[in-house]
Design an enzyme around this catalytic site. Structure first.
Site, short mmCIF file in Angstrom:
data_model
loop_
_atom_site.label_atom_id
_atom_site.label_comp_id
_atom_site.label_asym_id
_atom_site.label_seq_id
_atom_site.Cartn_x
_atom_site.Cartn_y
_atom_site.Cartn_z
N THR A 83 0.86 -1.17 0.00
CA THR A 83 0.00 0.00 0.00
C THR A 83 0.90 1.22 0.00
OG1 THR A 83 -1.44 1.36 1.43
CG2 THR A 83 -0.20 -0.38 2.49
N CYS A 197 -1.77 5.05 -5.47
CA CYS A 197 -2.58 4.22 -4.58
C CYS A 197 -2.71 2.89 -5.27
CB CYS A 197 -3.94 4.86 -4.33
SG CYS A 197 -5.07 3.80 -3.40
#
Length: 230
Positions: A83, A197
């Protein structure tokens, strides 16, 4: 081959992309029936998301550090935090480990430098776009200018990530809004745009735009494969 530690679940939608990319990368390099040696710890993203939006970053660091330590104890040779946003606490996690963390911003910046990019746009969560832990690292360590969207566009990008992409919802209308924002960044001087992202590549892909895109999930996975095999 080194054993890859994956700290995932943020969201599991993008962790799935990581797992596939790592295994495909090892197979591409070694051929035959080869696949990646992986130890995966997947957290409950609802807990992390609630703490993120409450500003309780130390609590998120504690959860992820515990998971990372379990990965290290199981025998991983290095760690990938799957992430972008939670690299905010990467230094806190690293301080409690003896194995290295392969930082997603470093992997992305190295690819940007290799391609001669000196000014880049950044899409991601509001935390990634507005705070300094990610764009500041790219600017200070690699001397690449980072542009982010205007405030309303940042809010839209953030909302789509949490209310749609992390839930596996893909909407054409959201894709078009993202493409409009990418065009604005390009018009402002960005030579390319970072999909900062790990869920964004589920919505927007290179075939959708002429602006060069850097998919951090794929980039991170490619660097992970290279690190595991060197």
């Amino acid at each position: 081959m080194k054993t890859i530690g994956m700290l995932g679940g943020m969201s599991w939608e993008s962790t799935l992309s990581y797992y596939q990319a790592l295994n495909e990368g090892v197979k591409s390099e070694l051929g035959g029936l080869h696949s990646a040696k992986i130890l995966l710890s997947s957290v409950d993203f609802a807990e992390i998301e609630a703490l993120q939006h409450a500003g309780e970053w130390q609590a998120t660091a504690n959860i992820l550090t515990s998971a990372a330590q379990s990965i290290e104890s199981a025998g991983a040779d290095f760690l990938m935090i799957c992430t972008n946003t939670m690299h905010k606490v990467a230094d806190d996690i690293q301080a409690q480990l003896s194995i290295p963390i392969l930082h997603i911003a470093d992997a992305t910046a190295e690819d940007l430098i290799a391609d001669g990019i000196t000014k880049v746009g950044l899409l991601g969560t509001a935390f990634t776009m507005e705070q300094d832990f990610y764009k500041g690292r790219i600017q200070d360590k690699y001397k690449i200018d980072v542009l982010v969207p205007e405030r309303d566009d940042r809010a839209l990008v953030h909302k789509v990530i949490y209310s749609e992409l992390c839930l596996g919802t893909i909407r054409d209308s959201s894709r078009q809004q993202y493409l409009n924002i990418i065009d604005k960044l390009y018009a402002a001087g960005a030579q390319a745009v970072i999909l900062g992202c790990t869920e964004i590549a589920l919505l927007v892909q290179q075939k959708d735009t002429k602006v060069k895109l850097y998919d951090t999930t794929q980039i991170h996975a490619q660097h992970g494969v290279a690190f595991a095999l060197k």
